[in-house]
Design an enzyme around this catalytic site. Structure first.
Site, PDB file in Angstrom:
ATOM      1  CG  ASN A 148       3.504  -2.813  -4.094  1.00  0.00           C
ATOM      2  OD1 ASN A 148       3.188  -3.506  -5.063  1.00  0.00           O
ATOM      3  ND2 ASN A 148       3.376  -3.241  -2.855  1.00  0.00           N
ATOM      4  CB  CYS A 180       3.870  -9.797  10.819  1.00  0.00           C
ATOM      5  SG  CYS A 180       4.818  -8.285  10.991  1.00  0.00           S
ATOM      6  CB  SER A 230      -2.827   6.213  -4.285  1.00  0.00           C
ATOM      7  OG  SER A 230      -2.863   6.526  -2.913  1.00  0.00           O
ATOM      8  N   GLY A 231      -3.161   9.519  -3.956  1.00  0.00           N
ATOM      9  CA  GLY A 231      -2.505  10.760  -3.570  1.00  0.00           C
ATOM     10  C   GLY A 231      -1.389  10.579  -2.559  1.00  0.00           C
ATOM     11  CG  HIS A 232      -1.300   7.482   0.719  1.00  0.00           C
ATOM     12  ND1 HIS A 232      -0.375   6.686   1.346  1.00  0.00           N
ATOM     13  CD2 HIS A 232      -2.201   6.650   0.148  1.00  0.00           C
ATOM     14  CE1 HIS A 232      -0.707   5.412   1.166  1.00  0.00           C
ATOM     15  NE2 HIS A 232      -1.805   5.363   0.445  1.00  0.00           N
ATOM     16  CB  THR A 241     -19.632  16.057  -0.377  1.00  0.00           C
ATOM     17  OG1 THR A 241     -21.043  16.218  -0.250  1.00  0.00           O
ATOM     18  CG2 THR A 241     -18.964  17.416  -0.451  1.00  0.00           C
ATOM     19  CD  GLN A 293       4.321   2.570  -5.204  1.00  0.00           C
ATOM     20  OE1 GLN A 293       5.206   3.432  -5.228  1.00  0.00           O
ATOM     21  NE2 GLN A 293       3.659   2.268  -4.095  1.00  0.00           N
ATOM     22  CB  THR A 303      -8.364   0.339  -1.982  1.00  0.00           C
ATOM     23  OG1 THR A 303      -7.041   0.036  -1.524  1.00  0.00           O
ATOM     24  CG2 THR A 303      -9.254  -0.863  -1.745  1.00  0.00           C
TER      25      THR A 303
END
Length: 753
Positions: free
Chosen positions: A170, A349, A220-222, A258, A200, A84
């Protein structure tokens, strides 16, 4: 631990995680790197002493590896907090550059793919407004395969300042042909700035960014086995760039703050494994396709009619997006989650049945969009993990068959056989299935088209004799499924019926121990009627259509509505039932399931006046005018107005308190309100203190629990579902019905498992 206790614990399920497009577990090598750089090599890369120098070396080594794995020998690699931030940074830089070139005003376009992650269009709209470009944000259409409309791009690109696309979607896994896309973009507008969301893509498709003219590419890392909170952004050497975060000048002044060295160290570990290309951790693409086929085969064993919403050769192998006729995404998610299998609907939702904006953009049928399921595995999946996942999925086949979710030769589960009254819902519409288990006879009331397959499966799968299919009135907002059910079940029309399905030759419909009689209750519409339900001579409920709604009344501004007839119908019905008789409507706009005259007159005092006065009570005509105005202004058609507000269930039990609560409240009844297929896929008992007795009353059979007396007002109840949401709804319903000691397990089954 005793042998019995150990066995009790072993009944708990092993989690099978198949939602890797949402996030991934952290690989052991990455977790070890994080801990090492939190405890040992913890220096600030900006410090000039030895500890800082070591940190700086790690930082730059990771940057070099990042270049290697994405194929970017030139350009900038900027470490960020995630995708993001990378998207915001890219968009702000591009829009600032456009503004400096004088590219402002509505004739200037900001293009994005219609199936992009919401972070992209929302960021475009936000920064377009904040930076006061006044440009037009426009979506690029896609075809039914999810591929971008290249002709649209050619036509609109000359006026475009920034185009945003994605490497792999995604939700669907659809990958864009970046080489072809680049050719189209650069031939139409060589100077346009181009951002590609690569979140992705890494580890799933080949990237060679140096040989493209992509200006910005966030990662993105996660989404690739690193912790949350770390990512990086590629910026082409010649691309305009302005720091999104100013401050101490870290990252060569490109992004102050940092650096997250533990997260960066995790990326280093991931990139090292990714660069090996030996299959020791990250699998080569042919292996990933094999895993996909194995998982798809397991899914088809459960759902033979499964339809893929995206497929080869237009996808990365790690995403399966599918729909099953007759199922909404929530049905399948609840089933899989109960079995310990984590998947996703890929959509947010909503109070309505949620749909996938991605599949909507692809132009797929609404049932596919509303029923879409995303199963995604990671590129580091092992053969053993794939086998475990396939086994877990395949074991659901017998459950969906024996719970009559799909037709088969399997015997229905005796514990979950349809019996009594079942209330099924589609959005705000209600259908009812009444079954006498002893005679194996059934009646369907107010069948909704979207529920026709489910109702047919329940009837046919259990070998029930369908005595009648009835409507309470001619519905204004949907077509009855009576004819469709007749065709689905291969029924022979025995004798003539009236327009609402009632046999001309019968004054009373017998359904084993149940009897149905009809009374005319016009008002909402001229032909409206109610069906009085008796069991062994005792009147227990009434199906009232849209005469009364839970928390409101049916609309009275239709062409054949009659307020005077409505008042008389209320009086007629009131004389034939008790104040506490359940009144079951064909719509439920507020998740209240039923009403009674006692509840309705308390919530709506004017109803009480209508029942006792001969003429219109004061304020009644004004109320009708207000109702009509509200209904006319509503964004979608409604068959009545529900305005009553009622308090949330206050009695909540937090998961950590559960054991103590059950010990202190020894007389409490634990009620599992999940649906039968969920209860079969994952029992609640092993997650509760040993010896706890669990009663199974699905939300769809809550009315039957009240009719049968299985749930009584003087009981102390603890309600449980998967997430705590449905049990909260049930708690509210029971509180409204006069139950005084109803508790809801906060977080539900998910917090126990």
């Amino acid at each position: 631990m005793s042998t019995a206790s150990a066995q009790h614990q072993r009944l708990r399920q092993q989690e099978v995680y198949l939602d890797n497009n949402a996030t991934t577990p952290v690989l052991p090598c990455a977790a070890a790197a994080v801990m090492h750089h939190m405890q040992t090599c913890f220096g600030n890369p900006s410090s000039s002493h030895s500890t800082g120098i070591k940190a700086k070396v790690e930082l730059e080594a990771t940057r070099a590896l990042a270049r290697k794995v994405i194929g970017a020998s030139s350009g900038q690699i900027v470490f960020t907090s995630g995708a993001t931030e990378g998207i915001q940074t890219s968009i702000v830089a591009a829009l600032q550059a456009a503004k400096s070139r004088g590219q402002t005003g509505p004739e200037v376009l900001l293009l994005y793919g219609a199936t992009e992650h919401k972070a992209v269009p929302e960021s475009l709209k936000h920064w377009n407004q904040v930076l006061q470009l006044g440009a037009t944000v426009k979506a690029i259409p896609v075809n039914s395969q999810g591929l971008l409309d290249l002709d649209f791009i050619r036509r609109h690109l000359p006026q475009t300042a920034l185009i945003c696309t994605m490497a792999a979607n995604n939700e669907t896994g659809v990958k864009q042909d970046l080489a072809l896309l680049e050719k189209v973009i650069r031939s139409a507008n060589p100077d346009v700035l181009w951002m590609v969301d690569c979140v992705q893509a890494l580890g799933k498709m080949q990237l060679d960014i140096a040989n493209t003219s992509i200006d910005y590419a966030p990662f993105s890392g996660h989404k690739l086995y690193a912790p949350k909170g770390i990512g990086f952004l590629y910026v082409r050497q010649e691309a305009p760039y302005q720091p999104f975060i100013a401050g101490g000048g870290q990252e060569a002044g490109l992004r102050s703050g940092t650096e997250n060295l533990p997260g960066i160290a995790a990326l280093h570990a991931i990139f090292t494994e990714l660069d090996k290309k030996d299959g020791s951790v990250f699998q080569p693409e042919p292996v990933l396709w094999q895993y996909r086929e194995a998982l798809l085969s397991a899914l088809r064993a459960v759902f033979p009619t499964l339809v893929l919403n995206s497929d080869a050769p237009f996808i990365v192998p790690t995403t399966l997006n599918f729909s099953v006729p007759g199922f909404y995404s929530k049905d399948i998610m609840d089933l899989f989650d109960a079995a310990g299998i984590r998947i996703s609907s890929g959509s947010a939702c909503s109070s309505k049945v949620p749909s996938s904006f991605v599949l909507d953009a692809m132009g797929l049928e609404s049932w596919r969009s509303q029923g879409a399921i995303r199963l995604s595995f990671g590129p580091a999946m092992t053969a053993a993990e794939c086998e475990t996942a396939c086994h877990a999925i395949r074991r659901l086949a017998v459950i969906v068959q024996r719970c009559c979710l799909v037709l088969s030769d399997a015997e229905p589960l005796s514990d979950n056989a349809v019996s009594g009254l079942t209330q099924l819902k589609h959005e705000d519409m209600c259908s009812y299935l009444l079954v006498c288990a002893k005679s194996q006879q059934a009646v369907i009331i107010d069948p909704v088209m979207a529920l026709a397959n489910r109702l047919a499966n329940m009837v046919q799968g259990q070998g029930l004799q369908l005595v009648a299919i009835l409507d309470t009135h001619l519905h204004q907002d949907h077509r009855s499924a009576r004819d469709d059910l007749t065709a689905l079940l291969g029924l022979q029309q025995e004798g003539a019926t009236d327009v609402l399905g009632w046999p001309f030759s019968q004054a009373v419909i017998e359904c084993g121990d149940y009897q149905l009689s009809k009374i005319a209750t016009p008002g909402h519409s001229a032909e409206s009627r109610s069906y009085l339900l008796s069991q062994q001579g005792l009147r227990v409920a009434a199906f009232v259509g849209d005469l009364l709604l839970p928390g409101g009344v049916g609309r009275l501004d239709l062409a054949d509505s009659d307020p005077a007839a409505f008042q008389q119908s209320l009086k007629t019905l009131n004389r034939m039932v008790t104040p506490d008789t359940l009144l079951l409507s064909s719509h439920d706009y507020a998740q209240r399931f039923f009403t009674t005259f006692a509840i309705a007159t308390k919530e709506q005092p004017l109803l009480g006046a209508l029942l006792t006065e001969n003429d219109n009570p004061p304020g009644w005509l004004h109320t009708l005018q207000q109702q009509s105005a509200a209904l006319c202004q509503a964004s979608q058609y409604q068959c009545g107005v529900v305005e009553v507000s009622w308090s949330d269930a206050k009695a909540v039990v937090d998961t950590p308190e559960l054991q103590a609560f059950l010990q202190e409240q020894s007389d409490v009844m634990v009620v599992d309100v999940r649906e039968p297929y969920e209860q079969s896929a994952g029992a609640l008992g092993p997650y509760l203190p040993e010896g706890t007795v669990v009663q199974q009353w699905p939300l769809s059979r809550l009315c039957d629990a009240l009719l049968s007396g299985a749930l009584r007002k003087e009981q102390r109840l603890l309600l449980v579902c998967r997430s705590g949401n449905r049990s909260l709804v049930a708690a509210k319903v029971l509180n409204r019905a006069g139950f005084s000691e109803v508790y809801n397990l906060k977080g539900g089954f998910a917090m126990l498992s």
